[in-house]
Design a protein around this motif. Structure first.
Motif, PDB file in Angstrom:
ATOM      1  N   ARG A 131       0.818  -1.218   0.000  1.00 55.56           N
ATOM      2  CA  ARG A 131       0.000   0.000   0.000  1.00 55.56           C
ATOM      3  C   ARG A 131       0.845   1.259   0.000  1.00 55.56           C
ATOM      4  O   ARG A 131       0.324   2.355  -0.199  1.00 55.56           O
ATOM      5  N   GLY A 132       2.163   1.125   0.229  1.00 55.95           N
ATOM      6  CA  GLY A 132       3.027   2.291   0.202  1.00 55.95           C
ATOM      7  C   GLY A 132       2.630   3.289   1.275  1.00 55.95           C
ATOM      8  O   GLY A 132       2.415   2.946   2.436  1.00 55.95           O
ATOM      9  N   ALA A 133       2.495   4.545   0.871  1.00 63.02           N
ATOM     10  CA  ALA A 133       2.165   5.630   1.797  1.00 63.02           C
ATOM     11  C   ALA A 133       0.695   6.001   1.639  1.00 63.02           C
ATOM     12  O   ALA A 133       0.357   7.031   1.060  1.00 63.02           O
ATOM     13  N   GLY A 134      -0.189   5.138   2.129  1.00 63.12           N
ATOM     14  CA  GLY A 134      -1.595   5.504   2.176  1.00 63.12           C
ATOM     15  C   GLY A 134      -2.488   4.971   1.086  1.00 63.12           C
ATOM     16  O   GLY A 134      -3.609   5.457   0.915  1.00 63.12           O
ATOM     17  N   GLY A 135      -2.042   3.969   0.329  1.00 60.82           N
ATOM     18  CA  GLY A 135      -2.960   3.297  -0.578  1.00 60.82           C
ATOM     19  C   GLY A 135      -4.017   2.523   0.210  1.00 60.82           C
ATOM     20  O   GLY A 135      -3.820   2.188   1.374  1.00 60.82           O
ATOM     21  N   LEU A 136      -5.136   2.211  -0.440  1.00 61.80           N
ATOM     22  CA  LEU A 136      -6.206   1.555   0.302  1.00 61.80           C
ATOM     23  C   LEU A 136      -6.687   0.290  -0.391  1.00 61.80           C
ATOM     24  O   LEU A 136      -6.285  -0.045  -1.493  1.00 61.80           O
ATOM     25  N   GLY A 137      -7.583  -0.402   0.288  1.00 61.84           N
ATOM     26  CA  GLY A 137      -8.262  -1.579  -0.235  1.00 61.84           C
ATOM     27  C   GLY A 137      -9.466  -1.849   0.642  1.00 61.84           C
ATOM     28  O   GLY A 137      -9.722  -1.144   1.622  1.00 61.84           O
ATOM     29  N   VAL A 138     -10.225  -2.880   0.286  1.00 64.80           N
ATOM     30  CA  VAL A 138     -11.374  -3.283   1.090  1.00 64.80           C
ATOM     31  C   VAL A 138     -10.973  -4.493   1.921  1.00 64.80           C
ATOM     32  O   VAL A 138     -10.432  -5.470   1.395  1.00 64.80           O
ATOM     33  N   TRP A 139     -11.231  -4.408   3.217  1.00 62.89           N
ATOM     34  CA  TRP A 139     -10.857  -5.464   4.152  1.00 62.89           C
ATOM     35  C   TRP A 139     -12.019  -6.438   4.322  1.00 62.89           C
ATOM     36  O   TRP A 139     -13.097  -6.054   4.746  1.00 62.89           O
ATOM     37  N   GLN A 140     -11.786  -7.686   3.954  1.00 61.36           N
ATOM     38  CA  GLN A 140     -12.808  -8.727   4.120  1.00 61.36           C
ATOM     39  C   GLN A 140     -12.125 -10.069   4.303  1.00 61.36           C
ATOM     40  O   GLN A 140     -11.146 -10.374   3.615  1.00 61.36           O
ATOM     41  N   TRP A 145      -8.326  -6.459  -0.138  1.00 64.21           N
ATOM     42  CA  TRP A 145      -8.608  -6.613  -1.572  1.00 64.21           C
ATOM     43  C   TRP A 145      -8.378  -5.261  -2.233  1.00 64.21           C
ATOM     44  O   TRP A 145      -9.049  -4.280  -1.916  1.00 64.21           O
ATOM     45  N   THR A 146      -7.428  -5.202  -3.168  1.00 61.28           N
ATOM     46  CA  THR A 146      -6.972  -3.918  -3.704  1.00 61.28           C
ATOM     47  C   THR A 146      -7.192  -3.826  -5.211  1.00 61.28           C
ATOM     48  O   THR A 146      -7.236  -4.840  -5.929  1.00 61.28           O
ATOM     49  N   SER A 147      -7.289  -2.584  -5.688  1.00 57.74           N
ATOM     50  CA  SER A 147      -7.434  -2.324  -7.120  1.00 57.74           C
ATOM     51  C   SER A 147      -6.091  -2.477  -7.823  1.00 57.74           C
ATOM     52  O   SER A 147      -5.034  -2.552  -7.197  1.00 57.74           O
ATOM     53  N   ARG A 148      -6.147  -2.451  -9.137  1.00 60.54           N
ATOM     54  CA  ARG A 148      -4.945  -2.291  -9.954  1.00 60.54           C
ATOM     55  C   ARG A 148      -4.636  -0.791 -10.071  1.00 60.54           C
ATOM     56  O   ARG A 148      -5.197   0.025  -9.369  1.00 60.54           O
ATOM     57  N   TRP A 172     -12.885  -3.805  -9.038  1.00 58.48           N
ATOM     58  CA  TRP A 172     -12.048  -4.931  -8.629  1.00 58.48           C
ATOM     59  C   TRP A 172     -12.830  -5.831  -7.686  1.00 58.48           C
ATOM     60  O   TRP A 172     -13.771  -5.394  -7.032  1.00 58.48           O
ATOM     61  N   PRO A 173     -12.468  -7.108  -7.617  1.00 59.08           N
ATOM     62  CA  PRO A 173     -13.240  -8.048  -6.800  1.00 59.08           C
ATOM     63  C   PRO A 173     -12.919  -7.936  -5.322  1.00 59.08           C
ATOM     64  O   PRO A 173     -11.778  -7.666  -4.932  1.00 59.08           O
ATOM     65  N   VAL A 174     -13.934  -8.127  -4.509  1.00 53.56           N
ATOM     66  CA  VAL A 174     -13.784  -8.318  -3.072  1.00 53.56           C
ATOM     67  C   VAL A 174     -14.293  -9.722  -2.793  1.00 53.56           C
ATOM     68  O   VAL A 174     -15.497  -9.982  -2.832  1.00 53.56           O
ATOM     69  N   ASP A 175     -13.350 -10.638  -2.605  1.00 52.75           N
ATOM     70  CA  ASP A 175     -13.666 -12.062  -2.517  1.00 52.75           C
ATOM     71  C   ASP A 175     -14.325 -12.481  -3.826  1.00 52.75           C
ATOM     72  O   ASP A 175     -13.927 -11.994  -4.883  1.00 52.75           O
ATOM     73  N   LYS A 205     -23.194  -4.294  -4.663  1.00 47.40           N
ATOM     74  CA  LYS A 205     -24.095  -4.836  -3.655  1.00 47.40           C
ATOM     75  C   LYS A 205     -24.220  -3.841  -2.508  1.00 47.40           C
ATOM     76  O   LYS A 205     -23.269  -3.102  -2.210  1.00 47.40           O
ATOM     77  N   PRO A 206     -25.372  -3.802  -1.846  1.00 50.48           N
ATOM     78  CA  PRO A 206     -25.543  -2.874  -0.729  1.00 50.48           C
ATOM     79  C   PRO A 206     -24.796  -3.352   0.509  1.00 50.48           C
ATOM     80  O   PRO A 206     -24.311  -4.482   0.567  1.00 50.48           O
ATOM     81  N   GLY A 207     -24.750  -2.485   1.489  1.00 53.85           N
ATOM     82  CA  GLY A 207     -24.119  -2.842   2.762  1.00 53.85           C
ATOM     83  C   GLY A 207     -22.810  -2.133   2.961  1.00 53.85           C
ATOM     84  O   GLY A 207     -22.096  -1.821   1.998  1.00 53.85           O
ATOM     85  N   PRO A 208     -22.463  -1.849   4.213  1.00 52.73           N
ATOM     86  CA  PRO A 208     -21.232  -1.105   4.510  1.00 52.73           C
ATOM     87  C   PRO A 208     -19.979  -1.875   4.116  1.00 52.73           C
ATOM     88  O   PRO A 208     -19.988  -3.104   3.973  1.00 52.73           O
ATOM     89  N   LEU A 209     -18.901  -1.112   3.970  1.00 55.31           N
ATOM     90  CA  LEU A 209     -17.593  -1.670   3.646  1.00 55.31           C
ATOM     91  C   LEU A 209     -16.609  -1.288   4.744  1.00 55.31           C
ATOM     92  O   LEU A 209     -16.689  -0.202   5.320  1.00 55.31           O
ATOM     93  N   ILE A 210     -15.674  -2.166   5.012  1.00 52.22           N
ATOM     94  CA  ILE A 210     -14.533  -1.847   5.861  1.00 52.22           C
ATOM     95  C   ILE A 210     -13.349  -1.595   4.934  1.00 52.22           C
ATOM     96  O   ILE A 210     -12.913  -2.489   4.208  1.00 52.22           O
ATOM     97  N   VAL A 211     -12.886  -0.369   4.947  1.00 53.64           N
ATOM     98  CA  VAL A 211     -11.775   0.037   4.084  1.00 53.64           C
ATOM     99  C   VAL A 211     -10.494   0.044   4.904  1.00 53.64           C
ATOM    100  O   VAL A 211     -10.461   0.589   6.014  1.00 53.64           O
ATOM    101  N   GLY A 212      -9.452  -0.552   4.352  1.00 55.78           N
ATOM    102  CA  GLY A 212      -8.147  -0.565   4.995  1.00 55.78           C
ATOM    103  C   GLY A 212      -7.192   0.369   4.280  1.00 55.78           C
ATOM    104  O   GLY A 212      -6.968   0.228   3.075  1.00 55.78           O
TER     105      GLY A 212
END
Length: 320
Positions: A131-140, A145-148, A172-175, A205-212
Protein backbone atom coordinates in the motif's frame (compact mmCIF):
# COMPACT_ATOMS: atom_id res chain seq x y z
CA UNK A 1 9.79 0.73 -6.89
CA UNK A 2 13.30 0.15 -8.12
CA UNK A 3 13.39 -1.68 -11.46
CA UNK A 4 16.68 -1.78 -13.37
CA UNK A 5 15.02 -2.68 -16.66
CA UNK A 6 12.64 0.29 -16.50
CA UNK A 7 15.34 2.70 -15.41
CA UNK A 8 17.55 1.74 -18.33
CA UNK A 9 14.67 1.98 -20.78
CA UNK A 10 13.66 5.41 -19.55
CA UNK A 11 17.24 6.66 -19.54
CA UNK A 12 17.71 5.56 -23.14
CA UNK A 13 14.51 7.25 -24.33
CA UNK A 14 14.79 10.67 -22.69
CA UNK A 15 16.71 13.80 -23.56
CA UNK A 16 17.99 15.87 -20.69
CA UNK A 17 17.82 19.55 -21.66
CA UNK A 18 17.08 20.62 -18.10
CA UNK A 19 20.12 18.92 -16.62
CA UNK A 20 23.71 19.95 -16.15
CA UNK A 21 26.49 19.58 -13.66
CA UNK A 22 26.34 23.16 -12.36
CA UNK A 23 24.53 23.01 -9.03
CA UNK A 24 26.36 22.96 -5.74
CA UNK A 25 25.26 20.28 -3.32
CA UNK A 26 23.02 21.75 -0.55
CA UNK A 27 24.26 21.96 3.00
CA UNK A 28 23.84 18.68 4.91
CA UNK A 29 20.84 18.43 7.23
CA UNK A 30 21.29 18.48 10.98
CA UNK A 31 20.72 14.74 11.19
CA UNK A 32 23.67 13.76 9.02
CA UNK A 33 25.20 14.07 5.55
CA UNK A 34 23.40 13.84 2.25
CA UNK A 35 23.68 10.84 -0.08
CA UNK A 36 26.51 10.93 -2.64
CA UNK A 37 25.80 13.27 -5.53
CA UNK A 38 25.31 11.38 -8.80
CA UNK A 39 25.61 12.77 -12.33
CA UNK A 40 23.77 14.35 -14.01
CA UNK A 41 23.32 17.00 -11.33
CA UNK A 42 20.05 18.90 -11.61
CA UNK A 43 20.49 22.50 -12.74
CA UNK A 44 19.19 25.03 -10.25
CA UNK A 45 16.15 26.79 -11.76
CA UNK A 46 16.08 30.52 -12.45
CA UNK A 47 14.45 32.90 -9.95
CA UNK A 48 10.96 32.24 -11.32
CA UNK A 49 11.51 28.48 -11.24
CA UNK A 50 12.62 28.62 -7.60
CA UNK A 51 9.26 29.96 -6.44
CA UNK A 52 7.36 27.39 -4.35
CA UNK A 53 4.47 25.89 -6.28
CA UNK A 54 2.10 22.97 -5.88
CA UNK A 55 2.32 20.81 -9.00
CA UNK A 56 0.51 17.84 -10.54
CA UNK A 57 2.06 16.27 -13.64
CA UNK A 58 1.19 13.34 -15.87
CA UNK A 59 4.34 11.53 -17.02
CA UNK A 60 3.59 9.38 -20.08
CA UNK A 61 7.35 9.10 -20.66
CA UNK A 62 7.59 7.12 -17.39
CA UNK A 63 4.82 4.53 -17.83
CA UNK A 64 1.92 6.89 -17.01
CA UNK A 65 3.11 8.00 -13.58
CA UNK A 66 1.20 10.82 -11.93
CA UNK A 67 3.41 13.08 -9.82
CA UNK A 68 2.42 15.67 -7.27
CA UNK A 69 4.50 17.85 -4.98
CA UNK A 70 4.56 21.10 -3.05
CA UNK A 71 7.29 22.95 -1.16
CA UNK A 72 7.69 20.18 1.44
CA UNK A 73 6.85 16.76 0.05
CA UNK A 74 6.53 14.75 -3.17
CA UNK A 75 4.52 11.70 -4.26
CA UNK A 76 3.71 9.44 -7.17
CA UNK A 77 1.10 6.89 -8.22
CA UNK A 78 1.39 4.39 -11.04
CA UNK A 79 -0.60 4.12 -14.25
CA UNK A 80 -1.83 1.60 -16.81
CA UNK A 81 1.38 1.52 -18.85
CA UNK A 82 3.39 0.30 -15.86
CA UNK A 83 0.72 -2.28 -15.08
CA UNK A 84 1.04 -3.59 -18.64
CA UNK A 85 4.84 -3.66 -18.41
CA UNK A 86 5.07 -5.15 -14.91
CA UNK A 87 1.81 -6.84 -13.94
CA UNK A 88 0.24 -6.68 -11.44
CA UNK A 89 2.07 -3.45 -10.46
CA UNK A 90 0.39 -1.57 -7.57
CA UNK A 91 -2.16 1.06 -6.62
CA UNK A 92 -0.02 1.96 -3.61
CA UNK A 93 1.35 5.48 -3.16
CA UNK A 94 5.01 6.39 -3.56
CA UNK A 95 6.81 9.02 -1.43
CA UNK A 96 10.01 10.85 -2.40
CA UNK A 97 12.59 12.61 -0.32
CA UNK A 98 12.70 16.32 -1.16
CA UNK A 99 15.44 18.86 -0.39
CA UNK A 100 14.24 22.02 -2.18
CA UNK A 101 11.18 24.27 -2.04
CA UNK A 102 10.60 24.32 -5.81
CA UNK A 103 9.29 21.48 -8.04
CA UNK A 104 11.87 18.85 -8.95
CA UNK A 105 10.09 15.56 -9.67
CA UNK A 106 9.86 15.75 -13.45
CA UNK A 107 13.51 16.75 -13.83
CA UNK A 108 14.47 13.96 -11.43
CA UNK A 109 12.48 11.40 -13.43
CA UNK A 110 14.00 12.53 -16.70
CA UNK A 111 17.48 11.62 -15.52
CA UNK A 112 16.41 7.99 -15.94
CA UNK A 113 17.98 7.44 -12.51
CA UNK A 114 15.37 8.77 -10.12
CA UNK A 115 16.57 6.46 -7.35
CA UNK A 116 19.88 8.35 -7.16
CA UNK A 117 20.56 11.72 -5.55
CA UNK A 118 21.07 14.46 -8.16
CA UNK A 119 21.05 17.37 -5.72
CA UNK A 120 17.38 18.12 -5.01
CA UNK A 121 15.89 14.91 -3.64
CA UNK A 122 15.45 11.26 -4.55
CA UNK A 123 13.05 8.34 -4.88
CA UNK A 124 14.16 5.60 -2.52
CA UNK A 125 10.83 4.62 -0.94
CA UNK A 126 9.96 1.09 -2.04
CA UNK A 127 6.22 0.68 -2.63
CA UNK A 128 6.60 -2.87 -3.97
CA UNK A 129 3.07 -4.28 -4.50
CA UNK A 130 2.02 -3.09 -1.03
CA UNK A 131 0.00 0.00 0.00
CA UNK A 132 3.03 2.29 0.20
CA UNK A 133 2.17 5.63 1.80
CA UNK A 134 -1.60 5.50 2.18
CA UNK A 135 -2.96 3.30 -0.58
CA UNK A 136 -6.21 1.56 0.30
CA UNK A 137 -8.26 -1.58 -0.23
CA UNK A 138 -11.37 -3.28 1.09
CA UNK A 139 -10.86 -5.46 4.15
CA UNK A 140 -12.81 -8.73 4.12
CA UNK A 141 -12.09 -12.17 5.54
CA UNK A 142 -8.83 -10.93 7.07
CA UNK A 143 -7.53 -9.87 3.68
CA UNK A 144 -7.02 -6.55 1.90
CA UNK A 145 -8.61 -6.61 -1.57
CA UNK A 146 -6.97 -3.92 -3.70
CA UNK A 147 -7.43 -2.32 -7.12
CA UNK A 148 -4.95 -2.29 -9.95
CA UNK A 149 -3.36 0.96 -11.15
CA UNK A 150 -5.49 4.01 -11.93
CA UNK A 151 -7.76 3.83 -14.96
CA UNK A 152 -8.35 7.52 -15.74
CA UNK A 153 -7.27 10.89 -14.35
CA UNK A 154 -8.13 14.58 -14.43
CA UNK A 155 -5.86 17.39 -13.27
CA UNK A 156 -7.97 19.97 -11.41
CA UNK A 157 -5.39 22.50 -10.18
CA UNK A 158 -1.65 22.83 -10.71
CA UNK A 159 1.11 25.42 -10.66
CA UNK A 160 -0.19 27.67 -7.90
CA UNK A 161 -0.92 27.37 -4.18
CA UNK A 162 -2.80 24.05 -4.50
CA UNK A 163 -2.26 20.85 -6.48
CA UNK A 164 -5.39 18.77 -7.04
CA UNK A 165 -6.38 15.88 -9.28
CA UNK A 166 -8.99 13.15 -9.57
CA UNK A 167 -8.42 9.44 -10.23
CA UNK A 168 -10.78 6.63 -11.15
CA UNK A 169 -9.99 3.00 -10.32
CA UNK A 170 -11.70 0.29 -12.36
CA UNK A 171 -13.90 -2.31 -10.61
CA UNK A 172 -12.05 -4.93 -8.63
CA UNK A 173 -13.24 -8.05 -6.80
CA UNK A 174 -13.78 -8.32 -3.07
CA UNK A 175 -13.67 -12.06 -2.52
CA UNK A 176 -15.93 -13.85 -5.03
CA UNK A 177 -19.28 -12.20 -4.40
CA UNK A 178 -18.76 -8.44 -4.66
CA UNK A 179 -17.17 -5.81 -6.87
CA UNK A 180 -16.23 -2.26 -5.95
CA UNK A 181 -14.80 0.74 -7.78
CA UNK A 182 -13.40 4.05 -6.61
CA UNK A 183 -13.11 7.73 -7.46
CA UNK A 184 -10.58 9.66 -5.37
CA UNK A 185 -9.58 13.31 -5.30
CA UNK A 186 -6.07 14.24 -4.08
CA UNK A 187 -5.37 17.77 -2.80
CA UNK A 188 -1.99 19.11 -1.65
CA UNK A 189 -1.67 22.81 -0.74
CA UNK A 190 1.59 24.62 -0.14
CA UNK A 191 2.98 24.57 3.39
CA UNK A 192 1.96 21.09 4.51
CA UNK A 193 3.30 17.53 4.38
CA UNK A 194 -0.22 16.09 4.15
CA UNK A 195 -2.24 15.25 1.06
CA UNK A 196 -5.99 15.30 1.68
CA UNK A 197 -7.92 12.57 -0.13
CA UNK A 198 -11.66 12.31 -0.67
CA UNK A 199 -12.59 8.77 -1.70
CA UNK A 200 -15.92 7.44 -2.92
CA UNK A 201 -16.10 3.65 -3.19
CA UNK A 202 -19.12 2.26 -5.01
CA UNK A 203 -20.32 -1.33 -4.93
CA UNK A 204 -22.49 -3.69 -6.93
CA UNK A 205 -24.10 -4.84 -3.65
CA UNK A 206 -25.54 -2.87 -0.73
CA UNK A 207 -24.12 -2.84 2.76
CA UNK A 208 -21.23 -1.10 4.51
CA UNK A 209 -17.59 -1.67 3.65
CA UNK A 210 -14.53 -1.85 5.86
CA UNK A 211 -11.78 0.04 4.08
CA UNK A 212 -8.15 -0.57 5.00
CA UNK A 213 -5.67 2.28 4.47
CA UNK A 214 -2.11 1.04 4.62
CA UNK A 215 1.52 1.90 5.18
CA UNK A 216 4.08 -0.56 3.83
CA UNK A 217 6.00 -2.45 6.49
CA UNK A 218 9.78 -2.81 6.30
CA UNK A 219 12.16 -5.55 7.27
CA UNK A 220 14.60 -4.80 10.03
CA UNK A 221 17.93 -3.42 8.91
CA UNK A 222 21.14 -5.39 9.20
CA UNK A 223 21.59 -3.78 12.61
CA UNK A 224 18.23 -5.07 13.78
CA UNK A 225 16.29 -1.80 13.71
CA UNK A 226 12.80 -2.29 12.26
CA UNK A 227 11.50 1.24 12.49
CA UNK A 228 8.87 2.57 14.91
CA UNK A 229 5.12 2.34 14.35
CA UNK A 230 3.11 4.68 16.60
CA UNK A 231 -0.66 4.32 16.88
CA UNK A 232 -1.83 5.54 20.30
CA UNK A 233 0.19 8.62 21.22
CA UNK A 234 -0.75 10.89 18.30
CA UNK A 235 -4.51 11.21 18.78
CA UNK A 236 -7.50 9.15 17.70
CA UNK A 237 -7.34 7.99 14.10
CA UNK A 238 -3.67 8.91 13.64
CA UNK A 239 -0.72 6.61 13.04
CA UNK A 240 2.89 7.12 12.02
CA UNK A 241 5.67 4.84 10.83
CA UNK A 242 9.24 6.07 11.18
CA UNK A 243 11.00 3.66 8.87
CA UNK A 244 14.26 1.80 9.45
CA UNK A 245 17.18 4.07 8.60
CA UNK A 246 19.14 3.46 5.43
CA UNK A 247 22.75 4.36 6.34
CA UNK A 248 23.19 6.30 3.10
CA UNK A 249 19.74 7.48 2.03
CA UNK A 250 18.22 8.20 5.43
CA UNK A 251 14.72 7.67 6.79
CA UNK A 252 11.19 8.28 5.58
CA UNK A 253 8.37 9.05 8.00
CA UNK A 254 4.83 8.22 6.87
CA UNK A 255 1.61 9.15 8.67
CA UNK A 256 -2.13 8.63 8.18
CA UNK A 257 -5.08 10.50 9.66
CA UNK A 258 -8.67 9.21 9.48
CA UNK A 259 -11.94 10.40 10.97
CA UNK A 260 -12.09 9.00 14.52
CA UNK A 261 -15.87 8.56 14.11
CA UNK A 262 -15.27 6.07 11.28
CA UNK A 263 -12.31 4.26 12.86
CA UNK A 264 -12.77 0.52 13.41
CA UNK A 265 -9.29 -0.56 14.49
CA UNK A 266 -5.60 -0.47 13.64
CA UNK A 267 -4.01 -3.79 12.70
CA UNK A 268 -1.52 -5.27 10.27
CA UNK A 269 -1.10 -7.98 7.68
CA UNK A 270 2.13 -9.47 6.33
CA UNK A 271 2.90 -6.41 4.20
CA UNK A 272 1.22 -3.36 5.74
CA UNK A 273 0.17 -1.52 8.86
CA UNK A 274 -3.54 -0.94 8.27
CA UNK A 275 -6.05 1.58 9.58
CA UNK A 276 -9.59 0.22 9.17
CA UNK A 277 -12.55 2.58 8.69
CA UNK A 278 -16.23 1.88 8.09
CA UNK A 279 -17.76 3.51 5.01
CA UNK A 280 -20.99 3.38 3.07
CA UNK A 281 -20.86 2.61 -0.66
CA UNK A 282 -21.36 5.70 -2.77
CA UNK A 283 -20.70 8.11 0.11
CA UNK A 284 -17.41 10.05 0.14
CA UNK A 285 -15.01 9.90 3.07
CA UNK A 286 -11.82 11.81 3.84
CA UNK A 287 -8.39 10.73 4.94
CA UNK A 288 -4.94 12.28 4.98
CA UNK A 289 -1.51 10.91 4.12
CA UNK A 290 1.74 12.67 4.98
CA UNK A 291 5.43 11.99 4.45
CA UNK A 292 8.80 13.45 5.42
CA UNK A 293 12.48 12.72 4.74
CA UNK A 294 14.96 13.14 7.59
CA UNK A 295 17.57 14.53 5.16
CA UNK A 296 15.11 17.12 3.87
CA UNK A 297 14.46 20.64 5.10
CA UNK A 298 11.79 20.22 7.77
CA UNK A 299 12.15 17.11 9.95
CA UNK A 300 15.29 15.33 11.09
CA UNK A 301 14.05 12.90 13.73
CA UNK A 302 11.01 10.90 14.78
CA UNK A 303 10.12 13.19 17.68
CA UNK A 304 9.83 16.22 15.42
CA UNK A 305 7.75 14.36 12.85
CA UNK A 306 5.37 12.87 15.42
CA UNK A 307 4.88 16.25 17.11
CA UNK A 308 3.91 17.67 13.71
CA UNK A 309 1.44 14.84 13.08
CA UNK A 310 -0.11 15.32 16.51
CA UNK A 311 -0.55 19.05 15.96
CA UNK A 312 -2.57 18.72 12.73
CA UNK A 313 -6.20 19.91 12.53
CA UNK A 314 -7.67 17.83 9.69
CA UNK A 315 -11.02 18.53 8.05
CA UNK A 316 -12.99 15.31 7.57
CA UNK A 317 -16.04 16.92 5.96
CA UNK A 318 -16.11 15.59 2.37
CA UNK A 319 -18.23 18.52 1.19
CA UNK A 320 -15.35 20.95 1.83
Amino acid sequence: MSKLMLSLAVAASLSLPALACAQAQPAPPAGGGLPPLVEPVLTKPDAEGQKPRAIVAYAPYRFDDILWENDRTAHRIYGPALEAAEPPSTSGIDAWGKLVRWPFMERQLKTGKQHDFHGEGMDFYDVNTFRGAGGLGVWQDNKLWTSRNWKSYEILKTGGDVASFKIDYAPWPVDVDRKVWETRTFTLPLGTNFTRMVSTISSDKPGPLIVGIGISKRKATHQGAGGVFTKDALGAGRVSYWEPTDPVKGTMGIALMVDPKALVEVRQDADNYIVLVKVEPGKPFVYYMGAAWDKGLDFHDRAGWEAYVKAQTPDFDPTH
